[in-house]
Design a protein around this motif. Structure first.
Motif, PDB file in Angstrom:
ATOM      1  N   THR A 196     -20.725 -17.810  58.368  1.00 34.94           N
ATOM      2  CA  THR A 196     -20.647 -16.472  58.949  1.00 34.94           C
ATOM      3  C   THR A 196     -19.408 -16.334  59.823  1.00 34.94           C
ATOM      4  O   THR A 196     -18.703 -15.321  59.776  1.00 34.94           O
ATOM      5  CB  THR A 196     -21.906 -16.175  59.776  1.00 34.94           C
ATOM      6  N   TYR A 197     -19.123 -17.364  60.610  1.00 39.48           N
ATOM      7  CA  TYR A 197     -17.924 -17.344  61.458  1.00 39.48           C
ATOM      8  C   TYR A 197     -16.661 -17.265  60.604  1.00 39.48           C
ATOM      9  O   TYR A 197     -15.753 -16.489  60.892  1.00 39.48           O
ATOM     10  CB  TYR A 197     -17.893 -18.588  62.348  1.00 39.48           C
ATOM     11  N   ALA A 198     -16.606 -18.064  59.553  1.00 37.15           N
ATOM     12  CA  ALA A 198     -15.416 -18.085  58.696  1.00 37.15           C
ATOM     13  C   ALA A 198     -15.206 -16.746  58.005  1.00 37.15           C
ATOM     14  O   ALA A 198     -14.075 -16.255  57.914  1.00 37.15           O
ATOM     15  CB  ALA A 198     -15.534 -19.203  57.665  1.00 37.15           C
ATOM     16  N   LEU A 231     -11.624 -10.091  60.049  1.00 33.82           N
ATOM     17  CA  LEU A 231     -10.820  -9.591  61.163  1.00 33.82           C
ATOM     18  C   LEU A 231      -9.334  -9.802  60.916  1.00 33.82           C
ATOM     19  O   LEU A 231      -8.505  -8.953  61.257  1.00 33.82           O
ATOM     20  CB  LEU A 231     -11.242 -10.278  62.463  1.00 33.82           C
ATOM     21  N   ARG A 232      -8.989 -10.909  60.317  1.00 36.88           N
ATOM     22  CA  ARG A 232      -7.578 -11.175  60.000  1.00 36.88           C
ATOM     23  C   ARG A 232      -7.081 -10.169  58.947  1.00 36.88           C
ATOM     24  O   ARG A 232      -5.968  -9.655  59.053  1.00 36.88           O
ATOM     25  CB  ARG A 232      -7.423 -12.597  59.495  1.00 36.88           C
ATOM     26  N   LEU A 271      -4.109  -5.171  57.409  1.00 33.38           N
ATOM     27  CA  LEU A 271      -4.125  -3.791  56.910  1.00 33.38           C
ATOM     28  C   LEU A 271      -3.608  -2.818  57.957  1.00 33.38           C
ATOM     29  O   LEU A 271      -2.887  -1.861  57.640  1.00 33.38           O
ATOM     30  CB  LEU A 271      -5.534  -3.404  56.466  1.00 33.38           C
ATOM     31  N   LYS A 272      -3.967  -3.051  59.214  1.00 27.25           N
ATOM     32  CA  LYS A 272      -3.473  -2.191  60.296  1.00 27.25           C
ATOM     33  C   LYS A 272      -1.957  -2.297  60.403  1.00 27.25           C
ATOM     34  O   LYS A 272      -1.276  -1.281  60.572  1.00 27.25           O
ATOM     35  CB  LYS A 272      -4.111  -2.588  61.626  1.00 27.25           C
ATOM     36  N   ASP A 273      -1.430  -3.526  60.283  1.00 25.09           N
ATOM     37  CA  ASP A 273       0.022  -3.713  60.340  1.00 25.09           C
ATOM     38  C   ASP A 273       0.711  -3.024  59.168  1.00 25.09           C
ATOM     39  O   ASP A 273       1.796  -2.450  59.325  1.00 25.09           O
ATOM     40  CB  ASP A 273       0.371  -5.205  60.359  1.00 25.09           C
TER      41      ASP A 273
END
Length: 69
Positions: free
Chosen positions: A46-48, A54-55, A60-62
């Protein structure tokens, strides 16, 4: 078969290969290890996945708004 049972069987088999007095302690350790893995593996996965998402959102935001650095 449950993970605890399989862990006990594997632990007992590994412990009996060493030639010690019995395989009961290996079965207990195998059962405990199986139960720990039942908790730790889903948390790690789940963490991975969350980290990767998030990465990806950051990338995508960049792409959409340009790099802010």
């Amino acid at each position: 078969m449950g993970a605890t049972t399989i862990g006990a069987l594997v632990g007992g088999a590994i412990d009996s290969m060493s030639g010690d007095d019995g395989n009961a302690d290996g079965a207990v350790i195998g059962a405990i290890a199986a139960n720990v893995l039942k908790v730790v593996v889903p948390i790690a996965v789940t963490y991975a996945i969350g980290w990767a998402v998030l990465r990806g959102v950051g990338e995508l935001k960049d792409l959409a708004f340009g790099d802010e650095s």
